[in-house]
Design an enzyme around this catalytic site. Sequence first.
Site, PDB file in Angstrom:
ATOM      1  N   HIS A  50      -7.537  11.872  -1.786  1.00 57.63           N
ATOM      2  CA  HIS A  50      -7.180  10.352  -2.484  1.00 57.63           C
ATOM      3  C   HIS A  50      -6.940  10.640  -4.005  1.00 57.63           C
ATOM      4  O   HIS A  50      -7.627  10.958  -4.694  1.00 57.63           O
ATOM      5  CB  HIS A  50      -8.213   9.407  -2.250  1.00 57.63           C
ATOM      6  CG  HIS A  50      -7.767   8.107  -2.239  1.00 57.63           C
ATOM      7  ND1 HIS A  50      -7.264   7.658  -3.320  1.00 57.63           N
ATOM      8  CD2 HIS A  50      -7.566   7.130  -1.511  1.00 57.63           C
ATOM      9  CE1 HIS A  50      -6.838   6.365  -3.422  1.00 57.63           C
ATOM     10  NE2 HIS A  50      -7.053   5.961  -2.098  1.00 57.63           N
ATOM     11  N   LEU A  59     -14.490   6.091  -4.724  1.00 53.94           N
ATOM     12  CA  LEU A  59     -13.088   5.512  -4.726  1.00 53.94           C
ATOM     13  C   LEU A  59     -12.552   4.086  -5.299  1.00 53.94           C
ATOM     14  O   LEU A  59     -13.460   3.283  -5.305  1.00 53.94           O
ATOM     15  CB  LEU A  59     -12.809   5.464  -2.957  1.00 53.94           C
ATOM     16  CG  LEU A  59     -11.260   5.282  -2.569  1.00 53.94           C
ATOM     17  CD1 LEU A  59     -10.754   6.571  -2.674  1.00 53.94           C
ATOM     18  CD2 LEU A  59     -10.908   4.756  -1.316  1.00 53.94           C
ATOM     19  N   GLN A 115      -7.122  15.065   3.260  1.00 53.66           N
ATOM     20  CA  GLN A 115      -6.345  14.381   2.203  1.00 53.66           C
ATOM     21  C   GLN A 115      -7.395  14.081   1.108  1.00 53.66           C
ATOM     22  O   GLN A 115      -8.723  13.996   1.095  1.00 53.66           O
ATOM     23  CB  GLN A 115      -6.422  13.208   2.939  1.00 53.66           C
ATOM     24  CG  GLN A 115      -5.698  11.978   1.967  1.00 53.66           C
ATOM     25  CD  GLN A 115      -5.313  10.691   2.572  1.00 53.66           C
ATOM     26  OE1 GLN A 115      -5.900   9.945   2.832  1.00 53.66           O
ATOM     27  NE2 GLN A 115      -3.900  10.801   2.763  1.00 53.66           N
ATOM     28  N   ARG A 129      -0.570   9.562  -0.664  1.00 55.07           N
ATOM     29  CA  ARG A 129      -1.413  10.253  -1.312  1.00 55.07           C
ATOM     30  C   ARG A 129      -1.416  11.684  -1.623  1.00 55.07           C
ATOM     31  O   ARG A 129      -1.728  12.214  -2.784  1.00 55.07           O
ATOM     32  CB  ARG A 129      -2.775   9.748  -0.662  1.00 55.07           C
ATOM     33  CG  ARG A 129      -3.163   8.446  -0.633  1.00 55.07           C
ATOM     34  CD  ARG A 129      -4.183   8.250   0.245  1.00 55.07           C
ATOM     35  NE  ARG A 129      -4.473   6.924   0.275  1.00 55.07           N
ATOM     36  CZ  ARG A 129      -5.557   6.136   1.146  1.00 55.07           C
ATOM     37  NH1 ARG A 129      -5.988   6.835   2.319  1.00 55.07           N
ATOM     38  NH2 ARG A 129      -5.779   4.912   1.079  1.00 55.07           N
ATOM     39  N   GLU A 151      -6.403   2.144  -3.306  1.00 58.35           N
ATOM     40  CA  GLU A 151      -4.940   2.193  -3.513  1.00 58.35           C
ATOM     41  C   GLU A 151      -4.496   0.927  -3.592  1.00 58.35           C
ATOM     42  O   GLU A 151      -3.472   0.460  -4.095  1.00 58.35           O
ATOM     43  CB  GLU A 151      -4.242   2.722  -2.278  1.00 58.35           C
ATOM     44  CG  GLU A 151      -2.969   3.254  -2.589  1.00 58.35           C
ATOM     45  CD  GLU A 151      -2.461   4.094  -1.314  1.00 58.35           C
ATOM     46  OE1 GLU A 151      -2.979   5.383  -1.282  1.00 58.35           O
ATOM     47  OE2 GLU A 151      -1.701   3.753  -0.453  1.00 58.35           O
ATOM     48  N   ARG A 153      -2.298  11.038   5.976  1.00 58.45           N
ATOM     49  CA  ARG A 153      -2.577   9.827   6.416  1.00 58.45           C
ATOM     50  C   ARG A 153      -1.869   8.851   5.348  1.00 58.45           C
ATOM     51  O   ARG A 153      -2.466   8.844   4.151  1.00 58.45           O
ATOM     52  CB  ARG A 153      -4.007   9.396   6.991  1.00 58.45           C
ATOM     53  CG  ARG A 153      -4.263   8.170   7.065  1.00 58.45           C
ATOM     54  CD  ARG A 153      -5.542   7.765   7.650  1.00 58.45           C
ATOM     55  NE  ARG A 153      -6.716   7.812   6.512  1.00 58.45           N
ATOM     56  CZ  ARG A 153      -7.109   6.844   5.655  1.00 58.45           C
ATOM     57  NH1 ARG A 153      -6.362   5.565   5.682  1.00 58.45           N
ATOM     58  NH2 ARG A 153      -7.995   7.136   4.825  1.00 58.45           N
ATOM     59  N   PHE A 165       0.791  -1.116  -0.063  1.00 55.88           N
ATOM     60  CA  PHE A 165      -0.026  -0.026   0.007  1.00 55.88           C
ATOM     61  C   PHE A 165       0.902   1.428   0.037  1.00 55.88           C
ATOM     62  O   PHE A 165       2.257   1.037   0.357  1.00 55.88           O
ATOM     63  CB  PHE A 165      -0.909   0.061   1.170  1.00 55.88           C
ATOM     64  CG  PHE A 165      -2.324   0.085   0.720  1.00 55.88           C
ATOM     65  CD1 PHE A 165      -2.890  -1.312   0.584  1.00 55.88           C
ATOM     66  CD2 PHE A 165      -2.973   1.288   0.978  1.00 55.88           C
ATOM     67  CE1 PHE A 165      -4.404  -1.072   0.214  1.00 55.88           C
ATOM     68  CE2 PHE A 165      -4.266   1.197   0.692  1.00 55.88           C
ATOM     69  CZ  PHE A 165      -5.211   0.096   0.347  1.00 55.88           C
ATOM     70  N   HIS A 207     -10.968  13.025   0.583  1.00 54.65           N
ATOM     71  CA  HIS A 207     -11.256  11.711   1.122  1.00 54.65           C
ATOM     72  C   HIS A 207     -11.076  11.652   2.596  1.00 54.65           C
ATOM     73  O   HIS A 207     -11.995  10.804   3.299  1.00 54.65           O
ATOM     74  CB  HIS A 207     -10.151  10.637   0.713  1.00 54.65           C
ATOM     75  CG  HIS A 207      -9.957   9.396   1.057  1.00 54.65           C
ATOM     76  ND1 HIS A 207     -11.113   8.278   0.598  1.00 54.65           N
ATOM     77  CD2 HIS A 207      -9.212   8.428   1.808  1.00 54.65           C
ATOM     78  CE1 HIS A 207     -10.863   7.060   1.174  1.00 54.65           C
ATOM     79  NE2 HIS A 207      -9.620   7.286   1.776  1.00 54.65           N
TER      80      HIS A 207
END
Length: 598
Positions: free
Chosen positions: A239, A249, A237, A283, A252, A404, A117, A363
Site C-alpha cells: 500500500h 496505514l 500488495q 496501489r 487511501e 487488489r 477510492f 498490506h
Amino acid sequence: MTQHHQFDAIIVGGGGAGLMAALHTSKVANVAVVSKLYPTRSHTGAAQGGIAAALGNMEPDSWEWHMYDTVKGGDYLVDQDAAEFLARDAIDAVLELEHMGLPFDRTPDGKIEQRRFGGHTANFGEKAVMRACKAADRTGHMILQTLYQQCIKQKVNFFNEFFVTDLIVQDNICRGMVAIEMATSELHVFHAKAVMIASGGFGKMFQVTSNAHTLTGDPVAAVYRRGLPLEDMEFFQFHPTGIYKMGILLSEAARGEGAVFLNNDGERFMERYAPTLKDLAPRDMASRFIYQEIRAGRGIGGKDYVHMDFRPETINRLKSGPGGTEVTREHMEKSLPDIIEFVRVYMGLDPMTQPVPIQPTAHYAMGGIPTDVDARALADKSTVVAGLYAAGECACVSVHGANRLGTNSLVDIVVFGRRGGKHMAEFCKQAALAPLPADPEKDTAAEFDRIRNSKGTERAAVIRSDLQKLMMNNVGVYRNAADMQKAIDGVRELKARYAHVKIDDTGKLWNTDALENFELGCLLDLAEVTAVAALRRTESRGAHAREDYQARDDAHWLNHSMASLARGSWGVGVTGGEIRFDNKPVTITKFQPKERKY
Ligand SMILES: Cc1cc2nc3c(=O)[nH]c(=O)nc-3n(C[C@H](O)[C@H](O)[C@H](O)COP(=O)(O)OP(=O)(O)OC[C@H]3O[C@@H](n4cnc5c(N)ncnc54)[C@H](O)[C@@H]3O)c2cc1C
C-alpha cells in the site's frame, strides 16, 4: 488430556469473513467459530476507508463498472466469474449490513454516503467515482462489531483464544482441525462435516507492514503442509501510504477526500504517471511511482520517502477534492478522524498544517487457499476438497488477481463469507460426518514438545526480524532474479536456524513464547513459497514488478500459479521440501486483457 468436540461446521477465524459465514451457516447447522483472537480484535476491525458497492447514491454507478475496475485493477489475472459475483452481490451485502444496524455515514437525505477510492471509476475508466460506503475511517470496526453482535444474537458458539495448528484431511475429505487452548496449552480436536478457514492475511513476513502482529497465516500454512496447493502466492500488495518507517496505514480514503503526493520539488508527480486518476491510481502503480521518484533523487531531502499532503489549503489550491470541490478542516477531521489522530500520535505532526512522510507498506495477500465461487477449497485446478472452505484474505477465489483495489477486501469478506456460509449450510444438511483418523493431534503435540524442549541457542525474535528484512529487501515492490534467489536461500538458512530455537518459557499457562515460535515457523513456510513463486513468474503483472522482465506476458503467464509441497513429513518451518507448481487458467467472461492506463 486432549479434549474432543463435534459440530456440523467449524470456522477458523472470527474476522469479517468468518463471522459472516457463521451467521449464514448457523441458520441451519450447529457452528463453532475458533479464533486465536477475541473476535472483535480481528484485523477487519482495523480497516479504515470503506467498502465498495455500486449503490450510485452520490452519482451514477453500476456493478458492471465495478466489475471492470476490479478486473483491470487486478491486471487481468482476476477470475471474472468471481468478480461478477463480487460486484453484483456487493450491493445486496452492504444493504444486509445496513439492515443489521451498521452505522454508515449518511447523505443529508438519509442515503448511505460514498466516497472515491483508488482505481474505482465511472463508465469503464472515464473518471473517479464515489463508490466506497463508510463509517468515517472506522468502517471495518463497525462491520466487525455489527457482525459479532448478530452472531451473539444467533447463539453461534465461540472458542476464543484457541490457536488452530493443523487441519485433519484424509482422502481429500476434510474432517476437522486441531487447536491449542492458549490459556492452558491443552490440545483440542474439533470434528466436523465442514471446516472454513477465514484466518486473514500474513503480512508479518515483511518488515514494514500495515498488518497486525497476529497476521502470520498459521492456518494457511497448515493447509499447505498437508499437501494442498496455495494459489498466486507471488502477489503481495504494498500500500503506498504507510507512516514512514512504521508502516502504520493511512487509508487511501485520504486521497479519496483530496490528498495528494508531493515529491521534494513540491510537485504533484502522480499527474505525470496517471493523467486521468492521478493520486487515485491503483496501489501497485502508486507504490512503484513513489519508488521511481525516490530513485530519481526526488524523495524528501533525498531520503526514501515522499509526502502525502492532506492540508485543506493544499487540496483547495490544487482542486484535488472530490469533483474539484473545496474541503474544510472540519470536513477532513470528521471524515478521517483516526488517521489524523495516528499522524498526531505516532509522528508528532499535525496533518492539517503539515505534510506527512509516507512510504509503501506491505498490506495485502492476493494469494492464498484456492477456492471456487462458493468458497470451496480446491485440491488442484478443479477438484474440490470435500468439506473444506476458505474465505476472506486467506483465500484466493480470485477476485483481486495480481492487485487488489481499495475497499474490495471488505466486499470480498462479506460476499464470499456469505456465499461460503450458505454453501456450508447446504453441505451440512446432506453430508455425513467422516470418521477421524487415529490421534489427529499427535503432530501438533510433537511439535510443541519439540519447541518447549529445544536446547538450541537461536532466538525466535532474531530470526523473525531477519526474515522480515530479507523479504522486504528482496521480494518487495521491485523484484529481480538475483534478489529473489537471495531471499529463497536466506529463508532456507533461517529455516535451518529455526530448528535450533530455544524459548525461555517452558510452562503451559499462556505460553505466548511457544505460540510465537510456532507462528514464526508458519511465516517461514509462507515466505519460502512466496519467494519461490515470485522467482518462477518471469513477467511483471500487478503487484509483481520485475526489473528483469518488465512487460506483462499474457502469452505465457495469463494463468494462476498453484504451489504445493511435495514432502513426506509434517513439520513447521522445516527445510528442504520440494515445491511443485501447476498453472490454472484465468476465467475470462466479459473483459479481454488490455494495457492498463489510468
Ligand atoms: C490497517 C488496515 C486497513 C484496511 N483497510 C481496508 C479498507 O478500508 N477496505 C478494505 O476493503 N480492506 C481494508 N483492509 C483489508 C481488510 O481489512 C482485510 O483484508 C480483511 O478485513 C480481512 O478479513 P478476514 O476476515 O479475512 O480476516 P481477519 O479480520 O484478519 O480475521 C482473521 C481471523 O483469523 C483468526 N486466526 C488467525 N490465525 C488463527 C489461528 N492460528 N487459529 C485460530 N484463529 C486464527 C484471527 O483470530 C482472526 O479472528 C485493511 C487492512 C489493514 C491491515
